[in-house]
Design an enzyme around this catalytic site. Structure first.
Site, PDB file in Angstrom:
ATOM      1  N   GLU A  28      -2.869  11.505   3.007  1.00  0.00           N
ATOM      2  CA  GLU A  28      -3.950  11.355   3.967  1.00  0.00           C
ATOM      3  C   GLU A  28      -3.960  12.595   4.860  1.00  0.00           C
ATOM      4  O   GLU A  28      -2.908  13.119   5.225  1.00  0.00           O
ATOM      5  CB  GLU A  28      -3.759  10.115   4.840  1.00  0.00           C
ATOM      6  CG  GLU A  28      -3.846   8.808   4.093  1.00  0.00           C
ATOM      7  CD  GLU A  28      -3.684   7.623   5.023  1.00  0.00           C
ATOM      8  OE1 GLU A  28      -4.697   7.028   5.395  1.00  0.00           O
ATOM      9  OE2 GLU A  28      -2.532   7.306   5.375  1.00  0.00           O
ATOM     10  N   GLU A  34       0.854  -1.185   0.000  1.00  0.00           N
ATOM     11  CA  GLU A  34       0.000   0.000   0.000  1.00  0.00           C
ATOM     12  C   GLU A  34       0.889   1.233   0.000  1.00  0.00           C
ATOM     13  O   GLU A  34       1.868   1.303   0.769  1.00  0.00           O
ATOM     14  CB  GLU A  34      -0.905   0.009   1.230  1.00  0.00           C
ATOM     15  CG  GLU A  34      -1.757   1.266   1.379  1.00  0.00           C
ATOM     16  CD  GLU A  34      -2.691   1.201   2.587  1.00  0.00           C
ATOM     17  OE1 GLU A  34      -3.058   0.079   3.002  1.00  0.00           O
ATOM     18  OE2 GLU A  34      -3.035   2.278   3.126  1.00  0.00           O
TER      19      GLU A  34
END
Length: 425
Positions: free
Chosen positions: A173, A168
């Site tokens: 974010e 990932e």
């Protein structure tokens, strides 16, 4: 780093990805003389969405799949992801808007009971994957406690390797209680969830990311991943940073955009959090940095022109499997924008140029088809301007030698004829 996240895939999303993920590398190749390779050894766009379309229209289904469900995604998130224009739609000004709302549908059930919020999560697992290159999005994030927008990637072997072994890469974010901070993180076997490896970037002067658009990007190569905000690099990670753990960033990944509400890391919305909240995306763009050694790395993206100066075109601009490929007047539309790459594919509209039925017979039509890694989708562009299918060892050919609008394309034994010569514009 995203130290509070356990995992990011939902059960429903995981099942969807297992059944539909495209296994297709996207590092590019163009054969030919050294001068041609040098010309091509630049960064070339391989995939993009500019989100141009009428206000209220859905994201392009030829590029994005909208997930659904309220499992909490392993993080105790509070939203139910819906395939609804109420939660993901174009605004008519060149943006995609993901909207988190208070839920009014009493029939929606989340892991904790009746769902409090709805939102959207989009991925490209069925339509586009790429290993290595430059990945960026221009985004305006939402504002408020409990908001959790993200732009990130998962490995295309998620269905077989599982998470986190598939890898990932979190490009961006943001959690609402840190309005001026974004995080970039990698997760893999032995360094996932709270053990993810990453860093954060803080806007200068106390500014908030929700105040305007910013460009979030990674540059990914076999030996490192570098994160940047508005062109300013803030971290680079290499295998040496993993403490002997496995570097799993050596295969294609797909893209994800989502806006979560609540969860273990951001916490729940509070009385000061206004709804609806929006994550606004101006564009997403992916490119591959070319190289100039041997036959690897160089890229070409643009029109492919043949006899009479006519362009190779996807009939009707359709993204459906088995759509015929034809000659057409050059108009500059996406159906005429092709990328020749190092995995041997020739791509347009997120799919591959394919020999129907993997046949090697003269006169077999070529078509658009989901990329699957077979030799029917492997092509080489030569210094003689032939575009040769590797599986059949035959040339892309214009049926009947015609230059008429709508003439079908096929494979045929290479003869050096004018209707088998192609120029990359």
């Amino acid at each position: 780093m995203a130290a509070h996240r356990a995992r990011r895939w939902s059960l429903g999303g995981f099942v969807l990805l297992v059944s539909t993920a495209v296994v297709a590398a996207f590092a590019f190749l163009t054969t030919g003389p050294s001068a041609d390779r040098a010309d091509a050894a630049t960064t070339a766009l391989t995939w993009s969405d500019e989100f141009n379309g009428p206000a209220g229209s859905a994201p392009d289904p030829g590029k994005w799949t909208l997930e659904s469900g309220g499992s909490g995604n392993g993080n105790h998130e509070l939203q139910y992801y819906r395939d609804s224009r109420d939660n993901a739609a174009l605004d008519g000004d060149g943006n995609l808007v993901i909207t988190a709302r208070k839920n009014t549908d009493t029939g929606l059930r989340c892991w904790y009971g009746p769902c409090q919020y709805t939102s959207a999560r989009l991925n490209t697992a069925r339509t586009f994957t790429q290993a290595y290159g430059h990945f960026e999005a221009r985004v305006k994030v939402p504002r408020g406690q409990g908001m959790w927008p993200a732009f990130w990637m998962l490995g295309d072997d998620l269905g077989t390797a599982g998470w986190p072994s598939s890898g990932e890469i979190d490009i961006m974010e943001n959690v609402g209680y840190e309005p001026g901070v974004v995080h970039g993180t990698v997760h893999g076997p032995g360094y996932s969830g709270g053990g993810g490896i990453g860093a954060s970037y803080t806007l200068p002067g106390g500014a908030a990311f929700a105040d305007g658009f910013h460009v979030f990007a990674v540059d990914w190569s076999p030996e490192k991943i570098t994160w940047s905000v508005d062109g300013a690099t803030y971290q680079t990670r290499t295998p040496a940073d993993l403490g002997g753990k496995k570097w799993v960033y050596d295969h294609p990944f797909f893209l994800i955009l989502n806006l979560a509400v609540g969860g273990d890391w951001p916490g729940s919305p509070n009385a000061g959090t206004a709804f609806p909240q929006t994550m606004t995306i101006d564009y997403v763009r992916v490119s591959a940095s070319g190289g100039s050694s041997g036959n690897g790395g160089a890229t070409r993206t643009g029109a492919v022109k043949g006899i009479g100066g006519m362009c190779v075109d996807v009939a009707g601009a359709s993204t459906a499997d088995r759509t015929p490929i034809q000659l057409h007047d050059c108009t500059g539309v996406d159906a005429q924008k092709w990328t020749l790459g190092g995995d041997g594919t020739v791509r347009a509209l997120g799919k591959c140029l394919d020999v129907r039925g993997a046949s090697t017979t003269d006169g077999t039509p070529v078509q658009l088809y989901t990329c699957n890694g077979t030799k029917a989708q492997q092509w080489a562009y030569t210094s003689a301007r032939d575009l040769t299918n590797i599986g059949a060892d035959k040339c892309l050919d214009t049926k009947g030698g015609s230059s008429a609008d709508g003439t079908p394309l096929q494979i045929r034994t290479c003869t050096g004829a004018a209707h088998q010569k192609w120029t990359l514009a």
